[in-house]
Design a protein around this motif. Structure first.
Motif, PDB file in Angstrom:
ATOM      1  N   ALA A   1       0.885  -0.929  -0.281  1.00  0.00           N
ATOM      2  CA  ALA A   1      -0.418   0.227   0.027  1.00  0.00           C
ATOM      3  C   ALA A   1       0.853   1.527   0.297  1.00  0.00           C
ATOM      4  O   ALA A   1       0.008   1.809  -0.795  1.00  0.00           O
ATOM      5  CB  ALA A   1      -0.521   0.060   1.588  1.00  0.00           C
ATOM      6  N   LYS A   2       1.996   0.929   0.431  1.00  0.00           N
ATOM      7  CA  LYS A   2       2.496   2.572   0.918  1.00  0.00           C
ATOM      8  C   LYS A   2       3.839   2.688  -0.112  1.00  0.00           C
ATOM      9  O   LYS A   2       4.171   3.677   0.266  1.00  0.00           O
ATOM     10  CB  LYS A   2       2.943   2.193   2.396  1.00  0.00           C
ATOM     11  CG  LYS A   2       2.504   2.602   3.414  1.00  0.00           C
ATOM     12  CD  LYS A   2       3.169   3.005   4.894  1.00  0.00           C
ATOM     13  CE  LYS A   2       1.767   2.539   5.696  1.00  0.00           C
ATOM     14  NZ  LYS A   2       2.651   2.156   6.874  1.00  0.00           N
ATOM     15  N   CYS A   3       4.052   1.520  -0.849  1.00  0.00           N
ATOM     16  CA  CYS A   3       5.180   2.011  -1.905  1.00  0.00           C
ATOM     17  C   CYS A   3       4.408   1.816  -3.577  1.00  0.00           C
ATOM     18  O   CYS A   3       3.524   2.051  -4.085  1.00  0.00           O
ATOM     19  CB  CYS A   3       5.497   0.379  -2.486  1.00  0.00           C
ATOM     20  SG  CYS A   3       6.351  -0.717  -1.669  1.00  0.00           S
ATOM     21  N   TYR A   4       4.728   3.528  -3.574  1.00  0.00           N
ATOM     22  CA  TYR A   4       4.613   4.776  -4.409  1.00  0.00           C
ATOM     23  C   TYR A   4       5.139   4.370  -5.974  1.00  0.00           C
ATOM     24  O   TYR A   4       6.522   4.819  -6.487  1.00  0.00           O
ATOM     25  CB  TYR A   4       3.578   5.771  -4.716  1.00  0.00           C
ATOM     26  CG  TYR A   4       3.070   6.211  -3.402  1.00  0.00           C
ATOM     27  CD1 TYR A   4       1.544   5.847  -3.676  1.00  0.00           C
ATOM     28  CD2 TYR A   4       3.153   6.025  -2.018  1.00  0.00           C
ATOM     29  CE1 TYR A   4       0.327   5.957  -2.997  1.00  0.00           C
ATOM     30  CE2 TYR A   4       2.259   6.108  -1.306  1.00  0.00           C
ATOM     31  CZ  TYR A   4       1.422   6.075  -1.059  1.00  0.00           C
ATOM     32  OH  TYR A   4      -0.038   6.102  -0.478  1.00  0.00           O
ATOM     33  N   GLY A   5       5.066   3.554  -6.352  1.00  0.00           N
ATOM     34  CA  GLY A   5       6.190   3.275  -8.129  1.00  0.00           C
ATOM     35  C   GLY A   5       7.332   2.958  -7.232  1.00  0.00           C
ATOM     36  O   GLY A   5       7.712   1.693  -6.194  1.00  0.00           O
TER      37      GLY A   5
ATOM     38  N   ASP B   1      11.694   0.645  -7.667  1.00  0.00           N
ATOM     39  CA  ASP B   1      11.824  -0.626  -7.772  1.00  0.00           C
ATOM     40  C   ASP B   1      10.752  -1.821  -7.427  1.00  0.00           C
ATOM     41  O   ASP B   1      10.943  -2.133  -6.703  1.00  0.00           O
ATOM     42  CB  ASP B   1      13.436  -0.540  -7.775  1.00  0.00           C
ATOM     43  CG  ASP B   1      13.817  -1.802  -7.893  1.00  0.00           C
ATOM     44  OD1 ASP B   1      13.189  -2.266  -9.151  1.00  0.00           O
ATOM     45  OD2 ASP B   1      15.046  -2.236  -7.343  1.00  0.00           O
ATOM     46  N   ILE B   2      10.397  -2.800  -8.337  1.00  0.00           N
ATOM     47  CA  ILE B   2      10.108  -3.823  -8.543  1.00  0.00           C
ATOM     48  C   ILE B   2      10.796  -5.410  -7.687  1.00  0.00           C
ATOM     49  O   ILE B   2       9.816  -5.310  -6.909  1.00  0.00           O
ATOM     50  CB  ILE B   2      10.030  -4.266 -10.277  1.00  0.00           C
ATOM     51  CG1 ILE B   2       9.409  -5.623  -9.830  1.00  0.00           C
ATOM     52  CG2 ILE B   2      11.521  -5.217 -10.393  1.00  0.00           C
ATOM     53  CD1 ILE B   2       7.444  -5.394  -9.621  1.00  0.00           C
ATOM     54  N   SER B   3      11.993  -4.767  -7.549  1.00  0.00           N
ATOM     55  CA  SER B   3      12.593  -5.784  -6.569  1.00  0.00           C
ATOM     56  C   SER B   3      11.960  -5.302  -4.511  1.00  0.00           C
ATOM     57  O   SER B   3      12.140  -6.237  -4.218  1.00  0.00           O
ATOM     58  CB  SER B   3      13.986  -5.742  -6.267  1.00  0.00           C
ATOM     59  OG  SER B   3      14.463  -4.353  -6.131  1.00  0.00           O
ATOM     60  N   ARG B   4      11.761  -4.326  -4.751  1.00  0.00           N
ATOM     61  CA  ARG B   4      11.322  -3.400  -3.396  1.00  0.00           C
ATOM     62  C   ARG B   4      10.317  -4.594  -3.078  1.00  0.00           C
ATOM     63  O   ARG B   4       9.746  -4.601  -2.105  1.00  0.00           O
ATOM     64  CB  ARG B   4      11.370  -2.223  -3.960  1.00  0.00           C
ATOM     65  CG  ARG B   4      10.572  -1.205  -2.062  1.00  0.00           C
ATOM     66  CD  ARG B   4      11.521  -1.254  -1.068  1.00  0.00           C
ATOM     67  NE  ARG B   4      11.052  -0.945  -0.216  1.00  0.00           N
ATOM     68  CZ  ARG B   4      10.725  -1.003   1.483  1.00  0.00           C
ATOM     69  NH1 ARG B   4      11.414  -1.749   1.558  1.00  0.00           N
ATOM     70  NH2 ARG B   4       9.977  -0.330   2.380  1.00  0.00           N
ATOM     71  N   LYS B   5       9.144  -4.194  -4.340  1.00  0.00           N
ATOM     72  CA  LYS B   5       7.568  -4.962  -3.671  1.00  0.00           C
ATOM     73  C   LYS B   5       7.942  -6.532  -3.768  1.00  0.00           C
ATOM     74  O   LYS B   5       7.241  -6.535  -2.768  1.00  0.00           O
ATOM     75  CB  LYS B   5       7.254  -4.423  -5.490  1.00  0.00           C
ATOM     76  CG  LYS B   5       6.780  -3.284  -5.371  1.00  0.00           C
ATOM     77  CD  LYS B   5       5.975  -3.241  -6.963  1.00  0.00           C
ATOM     78  CE  LYS B   5       5.189  -1.575  -6.847  1.00  0.00           C
ATOM     79  NZ  LYS B   5       4.441  -1.466  -8.187  1.00  0.00           N
ATOM     80  N   ARG B   6       8.651  -6.946  -4.924  1.00  0.00           N
ATOM     81  CA  ARG B   6       9.187  -8.336  -4.308  1.00  0.00           C
ATOM     82  C   ARG B   6      10.076  -8.503  -3.511  1.00  0.00           C
ATOM     83  O   ARG B   6       9.575  -9.692  -2.046  1.00  0.00           O
ATOM     84  CB  ARG B   6       9.924  -8.938  -5.168  1.00  0.00           C
ATOM     85  CG  ARG B   6      10.227 -10.426  -5.431  1.00  0.00           C
ATOM     86  CD  ARG B   6      11.247 -10.694  -6.823  1.00  0.00           C
ATOM     87  NE  ARG B   6      10.492 -10.002  -7.588  1.00  0.00           N
ATOM     88  CZ  ARG B   6      10.876 -10.312  -9.430  1.00  0.00           C
ATOM     89  NH1 ARG B   6      12.017  -9.884  -9.483  1.00  0.00           N
ATOM     90  NH2 ARG B   6      10.747 -10.073 -10.025  1.00  0.00           N
ATOM     91  N   LYS B   7      10.535  -7.944  -2.197  1.00  0.00           N
ATOM     92  CA  LYS B   7      10.883  -8.194  -0.751  1.00  0.00           C
ATOM     93  C   LYS B   7      10.237  -7.681   0.224  1.00  0.00           C
ATOM     94  O   LYS B   7       9.786  -9.072   1.105  1.00  0.00           O
ATOM     95  CB  LYS B   7      12.177  -6.662  -0.846  1.00  0.00           C
ATOM     96  CG  LYS B   7      13.416  -7.049   0.529  1.00  0.00           C
ATOM     97  CD  LYS B   7      13.613  -6.039   0.762  1.00  0.00           C
ATOM     98  CE  LYS B   7      14.385  -6.124   1.846  1.00  0.00           C
ATOM     99  NZ  LYS B   7      15.800  -4.957   2.112  1.00  0.00           N
ATOM    100  N   LEU B   8       9.169  -7.100  -0.001  1.00  0.00           N
ATOM    101  CA  LEU B   8       8.340  -7.151   0.916  1.00  0.00           C
ATOM    102  C   LEU B   8       7.306  -8.475   1.068  1.00  0.00           C
ATOM    103  O   LEU B   8       6.951  -8.597   1.634  1.00  0.00           O
ATOM    104  CB  LEU B   8       7.427  -5.611   0.781  1.00  0.00           C
ATOM    105  CG  LEU B   8       8.110  -4.342   0.821  1.00  0.00           C
ATOM    106  CD1 LEU B   8       7.194  -3.554   0.297  1.00  0.00           C
ATOM    107  CD2 LEU B   8       7.986  -4.399   2.527  1.00  0.00           C
ATOM    108  N   LEU B   9       6.851  -9.031  -0.405  1.00  0.00           N
ATOM    109  CA  LEU B   9       6.261  -9.683  -0.581  1.00  0.00           C
ATOM    110  C   LEU B   9       6.577 -11.116   0.140  1.00  0.00           C
ATOM    111  O   LEU B   9       6.049 -12.236   1.025  1.00  0.00           O
ATOM    112  CB  LEU B   9       5.307  -9.702  -2.078  1.00  0.00           C
ATOM    113  CG  LEU B   9       4.760  -8.744  -2.640  1.00  0.00           C
ATOM    114  CD1 LEU B   9       4.576  -9.189  -4.049  1.00  0.00           C
ATOM    115  CD2 LEU B   9       3.215  -9.053  -1.501  1.00  0.00           C
ATOM    116  N   GLU B  10       8.065 -11.420  -0.617  1.00  0.00           N
ATOM    117  CA  GLU B  10       9.297 -12.809   0.171  1.00  0.00           C
ATOM    118  C   GLU B  10       8.995 -12.300   1.363  1.00  0.00           C
ATOM    119  O   GLU B  10       8.619 -13.293   2.295  1.00  0.00           O
ATOM    120  CB  GLU B  10      10.184 -11.910  -0.296  1.00  0.00           C
ATOM    121  CG  GLU B  10      10.359 -12.589  -1.593  1.00  0.00           C
ATOM    122  CD  GLU B  10       9.838 -14.324  -2.032  1.00  0.00           C
ATOM    123  OE1 GLU B  10       9.725 -14.815  -1.208  1.00  0.00           O
ATOM    124  OE2 GLU B  10       8.614 -14.598  -2.873  1.00  0.00           O
TER     125      GLU B  10
END
Length: 622
Positions: free
Chosen positions: A569-573, A575-584
């Protein structure tokens, strides 16, 4: 009016002037209404106090319109015709239940009588429970008077059913009395006939006192009130009495008769029916079937008691609030006094805590007991799915009696036997095919078929008890447009291909949901329960598998999806690696939670899942 009421003082009645009788019939054939007219005619209830079904005292009886407890009442009567004209008599009448679940109540009432009025609805004719109650009366060597009730109904066919009844009992059609419990027509003549045809009680007035306890109730203020039928001798107030089975000695504080409210008397003699109050508060000291005698020079030999009632259906009763457990124990103790057929013992469940495993005579019996516990004692209860008693033999010869599916042994099973019943079904001949189809689908085997008349057929089947305790009666009624009637009695055990189905939540067995079912029905049961639980159990932080298993083999599965928090929710745009790190990171957390987390099953889910099969319990009149 043919006869008229007379006053005969209790305790001073010549046994030759006493007639003890009960009214027996199928459900809803008018026993309680006929009893009302008798109470009015004999004058023991004044007109302004009269109400319909006067002897049905419990709220639950009045709401459902059925009799659950037998009620004894003393009525005076003066004969107006025949050889005994003008003579005064005492009639002790017992109004009995008609439902198959309360047959034990009827059998105890019959033991206190010399005669029985067999009542048949003139619009419906002989039903299955009519036959069952008639055979009970004949087994007790009672004189039977056949009576056709409801002759005032437009649909009444007294001539047709008088022939059926005469054929059944072995008398002439004109010997069948025709009465209307509603209008009172023919009731006075019936009372005269009861005096003429029923024998007086036999007993030795000079022998030591012997009285049979045929019922008892618990009164909050006066303790245990015991109902007795005196066989020999006499009981007097302030006398010291002894209970022969326990040896307990009490002082008789009060003695009297029910007419229909309690009336004190100076004693009870041979053949009289009345009540005793000793001030005892312990409900276990007044056992139904016990013999009461004097503590000094008492009787040596007890009267033959009653056969113990054998439970046919078992269910667990658990308080929703665990702190109510002692209250539940006390409530069951008091109900046991009022209902001798109730059987119970403590048990624990990992899911439900402390409770009692209770034995009942049928599903209506279970429902009535549970409702009485909730109403009369203010308890909130969960009842587990009802099941019957199984006999399991393992390969090593170990024999286990299973009253609860969680007790089913884990070893290699050699054979499982289940209780069987002999079912008698009466139906119009148009529905014979539908009834046979239903019985065969419930693993029944046909034993015989007789035509009682050109329009009515009696079918006899051997059926597994487990197949008829749920919705068999509802199905029977719907397939015969409500015309069929059912009666059944147990006939022993028979081997069957049965398996235990367990329900696993996240790999852990939940004992409250286990069930013993026929192998052919196991898959359908597993699918149904897993689907029900998936809807009832709230979603957890992790995925929860719900599995149905036979032994180690899974036969059905449903998944409860995990609640997923939106960690992006707080990731606005960015790097995709940041999102992947949060999901993992979230996935790792869920794995850890799954290892240590337990599935919380709400009480509502237990209640709904355990009663989903019993929603079709017959809570209507049979």
């Amino acid at each position: 009016m043919n006869g008229r009421p007379v006053n005969l003082a209790p305790g001073a009645t010549d046994p030759q002037r006493i007639r003890n009788f009960c009214i027996i019939a199928h459900i809803d054939h008018g026993k309680s209404t006929l009893a009302d007219r008798m109470l009015q005619l004999t004058g023991v209830v004044e007109q302004r106090q009269m109400r319909a079904q006067y002897l049905d005292r419990m709220d639950i009886e009045r709401e459902r319109g059925i009799t659950i407890k037998s009620q004894a009442v003393r009525m005076p009567w003066e004969v107006s015709a025949g050889a005994q004209q003008g003579e005064g008599f005492v009639l002790n009448m017992i109004d009995t239940p008609g439902h198959v679940d309360f047959t034990y109540e009827v059998s105890r009432s019959l033991a206190a009588c010399e005669g029985a009025v067999l009542l048949v609805d003139a619009a419906q004719g002989i039903e299955a429970q009519t036959l069952a109650n008639l055979y009970l009366a004949l087994d007790n060597d009672l004189t039977v008077i056949p009576v056709l009730n409801k002759i005032d109904l437009p649909a009444a066919q007294p001539e047709r059913y008088a022939e059926e009844l005469a054929h059944l009992i072995g008398c002439e059609p004109e010997d069948c009395f025709r009465v209307s419990g509603k209008t009172g027509e023919g009731v006075a003549e019936l009372l005269d006939s009861i005096v003429a045809q029923f024998p007086p009680p036999e007993g030795n007035a000079d022998a030591p006192a012997r009285a049979m306890i045929f019922d008892s109730v618990y009164d909050t203020y006066r303790g245990v009130v015991t109902y007795v039928r005196v066989v020999d001798g006499q009981l007097s107030p302030r006398e010291r009495i002894k209970m022969m089975s326990t040896g307990a000695v009490h002082e008789l504080l009060e003695i009297g008769v029910i007419s229909p409210e309690p009336v004190k008397s100076q004693g009870l003699g041979v053949g009289e029916v009345g009540y005793l109050i000793t001030g005892v508060k312990d409900v276990r000291q007044s056992k139904v079937g016990d013999t009461v005698t004097g503590s000094i020079k008492g009787a040596e030999e007890a009267l033959p008691g009653y056969a113990e009632a054998k439970p046919m259906v078992y269910s667990g009763l658990y308080p929703i609030d665990g702190s109510d457990y002692p209250d539940l124990r006390e409530a069951l103790d008091k109900l046991k006094l009022n209902d001798a057929s109730l059987d119970y013992e403590p048990e624990t469940s990992a899911a439900l805590g402390f409770g009692f495993r209770c034995g009942f005579l049928g599903l209506l019996h279970l429902e009535i007991i549970r409702e009485r516990l909730e109403r009369e004692f203010g308890l909130e209860l969960i009842s587990t799915a009802p099941n019957v008693v199984y006999d399991v033999v393992l390969d090593d010869g170990t024999d286990t009696v299973v009253t609860n599916p969680s007790e089913f042994p884990d070893g290699k099973v050699a054979k499982v036997s289940e209780p069987m019943v002999k079912a008698t079904i009466l139906t119009p001949n148009d529905f014979v095919g539908a009834v046979m189809e239903l019985c065969q689908s419930r693993r029944g085997s046909m034993q015989g078929m007789d035509y009682l008349s050109p329009e009515r057929v009696e079918l006899r089947y051997h059926l597994p008890l487990a197949e008829i305790i749920f919705d068999f009666f509802d199905q029977l009624k719907s397939k015969t447009k409500g015309y069929a009637s059912l009666d059944y009695e147990t006939i022993g055990n028979q081997d069957a291909d049965l398996v235990k189905v367990d329900i696993l939540l996240q790999g852990e067995k939940v004992d409250a949901f286990s069930a013993i079912v026929h192998k052919e029905q196991a898959y359908a049961y597993g699918v149904r329960l897993t689907e029900t639980l998936r809807k009832l159990i709230p979603r957890q932080q992790f995925e929860v598998p719900i599995q149905a298993a036979i032994g180690s083999r899974i036969i059905a599965r449903e998944n409860i999806r995990a609640i997923r928090k939106d960690v992006l929710a707080k990731c606005y745009g960015g790097d995709i690696s940041r999102k992947r790190k949060l999901l993992e990171k979230q996935k790792e957390g869920k794995k850890r939670m799954k290892m240590v987390g337990r599935v919380e099953v709400p009480q509502e889910a237990f209640i709904a899942a355990l009663t989903s099969d019993t929603s079709s319990v017959d809570n209507k009149k049979r």
